[in-house]
Write an enzyme that holds these catalytic residues in place. Sequence first.
Site, PDB file in Angstrom:
ATOM      1  N   PHE A  44       0.852  -1.191   0.000  1.00 60.41           N
ATOM      2  CA  PHE A  44       0.000   0.000   0.000  1.00 60.41           C
ATOM      3  C   PHE A  44       0.884   1.236   0.000  1.00 60.41           C
ATOM      4  O   PHE A  44       1.664   1.455   0.944  1.00 60.41           O
ATOM      5  CB  PHE A  44      -0.930  -0.018   1.223  1.00 60.41           C
ATOM      6  CG  PHE A  44      -1.893  -1.174   1.221  1.00 60.41           C
ATOM      7  CD1 PHE A  44      -3.150  -1.044   0.630  1.00 60.41           C
ATOM      8  CD2 PHE A  44      -1.540  -2.394   1.781  1.00 60.41           C
ATOM      9  CE1 PHE A  44      -4.038  -2.116   0.617  1.00 60.41           C
ATOM     10  CE2 PHE A  44      -2.427  -3.475   1.770  1.00 60.41           C
ATOM     11  CZ  PHE A  44      -3.681  -3.321   1.178  1.00 60.41           C
TER      12      PHE A  44
ATOM     13  N   VAL B  57       2.326  -1.558   4.505  1.00 59.61           N
ATOM     14  CA  VAL B  57       2.061  -0.133   4.342  1.00 59.61           C
ATOM     15  C   VAL B  57       3.400   0.591   4.253  1.00 59.61           C
ATOM     16  O   VAL B  57       4.288   0.367   5.082  1.00 59.61           O
ATOM     17  CB  VAL B  57       1.246   0.376   5.562  1.00 59.61           C
ATOM     18  CG1 VAL B  57       1.137   1.885   5.555  1.00 59.61           C
ATOM     19  CG2 VAL B  57      -0.135  -0.263   5.594  1.00 59.61           C
ATOM     20  N   CYS B  58       3.543   1.439   3.263  1.00 59.86           N
ATOM     21  CA  CYS B  58       4.796   2.195   3.085  1.00 59.86           C
ATOM     22  C   CYS B  58       5.008   3.164   4.254  1.00 59.86           C
ATOM     23  O   CYS B  58       4.137   3.980   4.565  1.00 59.86           O
ATOM     24  CB  CYS B  58       4.760   2.978   1.776  1.00 59.86           C
ATOM     25  SG  CYS B  58       6.126   4.120   1.606  1.00 59.86           S
ATOM     26  N   VAL B  59       6.155   3.088   4.892  1.00 63.99           N
ATOM     27  CA  VAL B  59       6.394   3.869   6.105  1.00 63.99           C
ATOM     28  C   VAL B  59       6.395   5.379   5.853  1.00 63.99           C
ATOM     29  O   VAL B  59       5.792   6.141   6.619  1.00 63.99           O
ATOM     30  CB  VAL B  59       7.694   3.416   6.825  1.00 63.99           C
ATOM     31  CG1 VAL B  59       8.926   3.614   5.953  1.00 63.99           C
ATOM     32  CG2 VAL B  59       7.872   4.152   8.140  1.00 63.99           C
TER      33      VAL B  59
ATOM     34  N   ALA C 220       2.976   6.495   5.214  1.00 65.59           N
ATOM     35  CA  ALA C 220       2.188   6.339   6.436  1.00 65.59           C
ATOM     36  C   ALA C 220       2.468   7.481   7.417  1.00 65.59           C
ATOM     37  O   ALA C 220       1.552   8.022   8.045  1.00 65.59           O
ATOM     38  CB  ALA C 220       2.489   4.996   7.092  1.00 65.59           C
TER      39      ALA C 220
END
Lengths: 130, 101
Positions: A39, A77-79, A82
Amino acid sequence: MKFAIQVNEGPYQHQATDSAYQFAKAALDAGHEIMRVFFYHDGVNNGTNLTTPPQDDRNIVNRWSELGKAHDLDLVVCVAAAQRRGIVDEGEMQRNGKDAQNIADGFRISGLGQLIEAGIQSERLVVFGD
Amino acid sequence: MSTLHTVNKSPFEKNSLADCLGYAKEGSAVLMYEDGVYGAMKGNAVAEKVAAASGVKFYALGPDLKARGISEEKLAEGIEVVDYAGFVNLAVENDKVSAWV
């Protein structure tokens, strides 16, 4: 076949995450493997447990969590995306001094390397976005 | 080396279908889904371009056609309707998937 899926859009704004979910479900039903769902960009909003859609609407976040649980999917989830959008897990909460976390069940926060790895290790990377 | 090109934008909103057709080589497949299914209709402004793409096979996603009230008789000739399982099969059958998002 080994698939990886990239989702670039959040829930309820654009059809991308719905399309990605239906594609993932159809692939799993056909006996294929999904080694990762990544994501990215606004797609990270698919991983918050704070959404409460009306009861007669689909719950996009829970739907991903349930599919992930049923098939042991790696929902990443891409940090960086995010952090910008307030998607926080235990580690990010402590690291950035936040007082809450909201990562949904079955999701984990990690780096862009996970997308590159998915592109290399899967046989097909299918991208859904706007 | 065949490619599945996926187009999810209406040709009246973005140029992604036209861009895709410029790159799609003979033997490749184009799947129109989401608002991209408007590109599969007959008699509209892009229909000629789609018809002129020789050696390219066109598909449209059935559930997205249905959601937009586009019945099969409104589709241009040569468009094959697939469901999500068909979408998955196209991704398997072609060597790679290129998303024109």
